[in-house]
Design an enzyme around this catalytic site. Structure first.
Site, PDB file in Angstrom:
ATOM      1  N   PRO A   1       0.832  -1.206   0.000  1.00 55.06           N
ATOM      2  CA  PRO A   1       0.000   0.000   0.000  1.00 55.06           C
ATOM      3  C   PRO A   1       0.862   1.250   0.000  1.00 55.06           C
ATOM      4  CG  PRO A   1      -0.704  -1.550   1.687  1.00 55.06           C
ATOM      5  CD  PRO A   1       0.627  -2.014   1.188  1.00 55.06           C
ATOM      6  N   CYS A   2       0.320   2.323  -0.527  1.00 59.32           N
ATOM      7  CA  CYS A   2       1.028   3.599  -0.575  1.00 59.32           C
ATOM      8  C   CYS A   2       0.615   4.432   0.624  1.00 59.32           C
ATOM      9  CB  CYS A   2       0.695   4.342  -1.873  1.00 59.32           C
ATOM     10  SG  CYS A   2       1.410   5.983  -1.968  1.00 59.32           S
ATOM     11  N   GLN A   3       1.583   4.882   1.405  1.00 58.58           N
ATOM     12  CA  GLN A   3       1.307   5.696   2.576  1.00 58.58           C
ATOM     13  C   GLN A   3       2.218   6.922   2.587  1.00 58.58           C
ATOM     14  OE1 GLN A   3       2.347   2.276   5.033  1.00 58.58           O
ATOM     15  NE2 GLN A   3       0.476   2.620   6.175  1.00 58.58           N
TER      16      GLN A   3
ATOM     17  N   LEU B   1       1.492   6.683  -7.404  1.00 58.34           N
ATOM     18  CA  LEU B   1       2.633   6.607  -6.486  1.00 58.34           C
ATOM     19  C   LEU B   1       3.720   7.592  -6.910  1.00 58.34           C
ATOM     20  CD1 LEU B   1       4.127   5.151  -4.136  1.00 58.34           C
ATOM     21  CD2 LEU B   1       5.051   3.585  -5.849  1.00 58.34           C
TER      22      LEU B   1
ATOM     23  N   HIS C   1       2.673  11.032  -5.688  1.00 62.18           N
ATOM     24  CA  HIS C   1       2.242  11.106  -4.296  1.00 62.18           C
ATOM     25  C   HIS C   1       3.144  12.053  -3.501  1.00 62.18           C
ATOM     26  CE1 HIS C   1       1.636   9.641  -0.129  1.00 62.18           C
ATOM     27  NE2 HIS C   1       0.433   9.325  -0.545  1.00 62.18           N
TER      28      HIS C   1
END
Length: 467
Positions: free
Chosen positions: A181-183, A234, A237
């Site tokens: 996941p992208c955080q 991403l 981001h």
């Protein structure tokens, strides 16, 4: 013991298999995947005895002992689980499957002869679907829920001790797969990093993110190859900071990432699934090769078009011939979506539902999302709705009878490449809502089968070099 269980076990038939640990384990394994209501008819048909939901639930909860099972019942249970892949007797390589979801990336790497030796997935519903479709023999495969239990073990703070723990817990492998996941990343100051004297910069820069856990595994296990997957955004981001940290971390860990420098060209790391299936779905794919293997030179995802199918399946070929009427939008929901889109169109926003005519062989649907279960608005199947008639009289009876429908979970499985058109091989043991979430969060399988095929010569070269 309950009366029904006493009757069932008092006079076993000649074909009965003793309630050994193996038979009990099999029943509990299946009960961990499938709802009891889904097993009642299967077992009753096979065993000729009366099974009930309460009885199966008591067995699942450990409140009742499992009865002796007939050979037919054992066979019916085994048919609900994936068979051991034939190539596992002599696999070409081993790999681990992190943030696995329902195993979309895994399927591509098993197709080229790989053996999965470790899986990590925290979502219990996704694990049910994963185990229903992917062979997970505890003798040759470890299943983990929260990867942080491995990468951030309780009671350990020393980095070297943590790396040793990771090395002991995760089996050796040649390829690491992760759809992490992208955080947001929280950067630590340079002065703080220097003061701590840490061995890896990412230990400061990536903490609090799930990419950090992938980086720790790469640092501890040092697999020669990895394949990471994420959404296209991403790259942008947090104004590009997130992606810059990821790329810097992978470089620091000693990996070359394919097509890291695009030199002004279209980014080969962004792959659109529409080249494989009729769905516009762009994902970023990072293929890493450990620098000291000296195998990265010349490898590029720009070679992927050579592996595109000659013909992309049509949307109509993925659809079920007689879907249940429950997938047709209700009049209330269809009216809401229609009027909502009409309002936004009037404002010039262009927001609206995605209505698709499956008779059009070149139609390509929007991206299937994890929110699809809410209203299905991004991908609706046209059932003959007349737009002009709708504008004149939205509730005209003949037109309303042709309200569009959403995809069925089976059609989602095909749209994501988990099975071919017309097949019903992929097991869906969860509710429709969970299935929509799982497919929407997954990857398009043929994309990663192609990436795996492209990487295979390097994997084979590496194994030859290690002999």
């Amino acid at each position: 013991m309950h009366a029904e269980e006493t009757a069932a076990t008092a006079s076993p038939s000649p074909l009965t298999v003793s309630a050994t640990d193996d038979a009990t384990t099999l029943l509990l394994q299946v009960l961990a995947i499938y709802a009891a209501r889904d097993l009642v008819s299967t077992l009753s048909d096979a065993g000729g005895r009366d099974w009930s939901v309460p009885r199966l639930n008591r067995i699942r909860q450990g409140k009742s002992a499992a009865p002796a099972l007939s050979s037919a019942e054992v066979a019916s249970l085994q048919a609900l689980l994936p068979a051991r892949p034939a190539h596992y007797d002599a696999p070409r390589f081993q790999f681990v499957d992190l943030f696995a979801g329902i195993g979309g990336i895994r399927r591509g790497f098993e197709q080229i002869g790989g053996q999965c030796v470790f899986t990590s997935e925290w979502n219990k519903e996704a694990v049910r679907t994963y185990k229903a479709n992917h062979y997970c023999d505890p003798q040759q495969h470890r299943f983990n829920s929260d990867i942080r239990q491995v990468t951030q073990p309780a009671g350990l703070s020393d980095e070297q001790a943590i790396y040793q723990h990771i090395d002991r817990t995760i089996p050796d492998h040649q390829v690491l797969l992760a759809g992490f996941p992208c955080q947001p990343f929280s950067l630590a100051g340079v002065s703080k990093k220097n003061a701590l004297g840490r061995a890896h910069g990412f230990e400061c820069e990536a903490q609090g993110t799930l990419f950090f856990d992938v980086a720790r595994i790469l640092a501890a296990k040092k697999p020669p190859f990895f394949v990471l997957e994420n959404v296209k955004n991403l790259k942008s981001h947090d104004k590009g900071r997130t992606f810059a940290i990821i790329m810097a971390t992978l470089d620091e860990l000693g990996y070359d990432v394919a097509d890291a420098d695009n030199a002004g060209l279209a980014d080969a790391k962004i792959i659109d699934a529409r080249h494989f299936l009729p769905q516009h779905r762009e994902r970023i794919v990072l293929v890493g090769i450990r620098r000291d293997t000296h195998l990265s030179e010349g490898f590029s995802l720009r070679a992927l078009p050579a592996l595109y199918p000659k013909k992309v399946p049509t949307l109509s070929s993925l659809l079920e011939p007689q879907p249940d009427a429950k997938y047709t939008l209700s009049p209330v929901l269809w009216n809401y979506l229609y009027q909502y889109a009409k309002k936004h169109k009037a404002k010039g926003n262009g927001f609206g539902f995605g209505l698709n005519d499956a008779r059009n062989p070149s139609v390509c649907v929007r991206t299937l999302s994890a929110r699809y279960y809410k209203d299905g608005s991004e991908i609706l199947i046209d059932r003959g709705w007349d737009r002009e008639l709708g504008e004149q009289d939205f509730h005209q009876p003949d037109n309303m009878s042709r309200r569009p429908r959403r995809l069925t979970p089976r059609e989602c499985a095909r749209l994501m490449g988990f099975e071919a058109p017309g097949e019903t091989r992929f097991r869906i043991p969860v509710s429709d809502t969970q299935a929509y979430k799982q497919f929407g969060n997954s990857v398009v399988v043929p994309v990663f089968a192609a990436v795996a095929q492209l990487l295979l010569p390097l994997i084979e070269q590496y194994t030859r070099n290690m002999k």
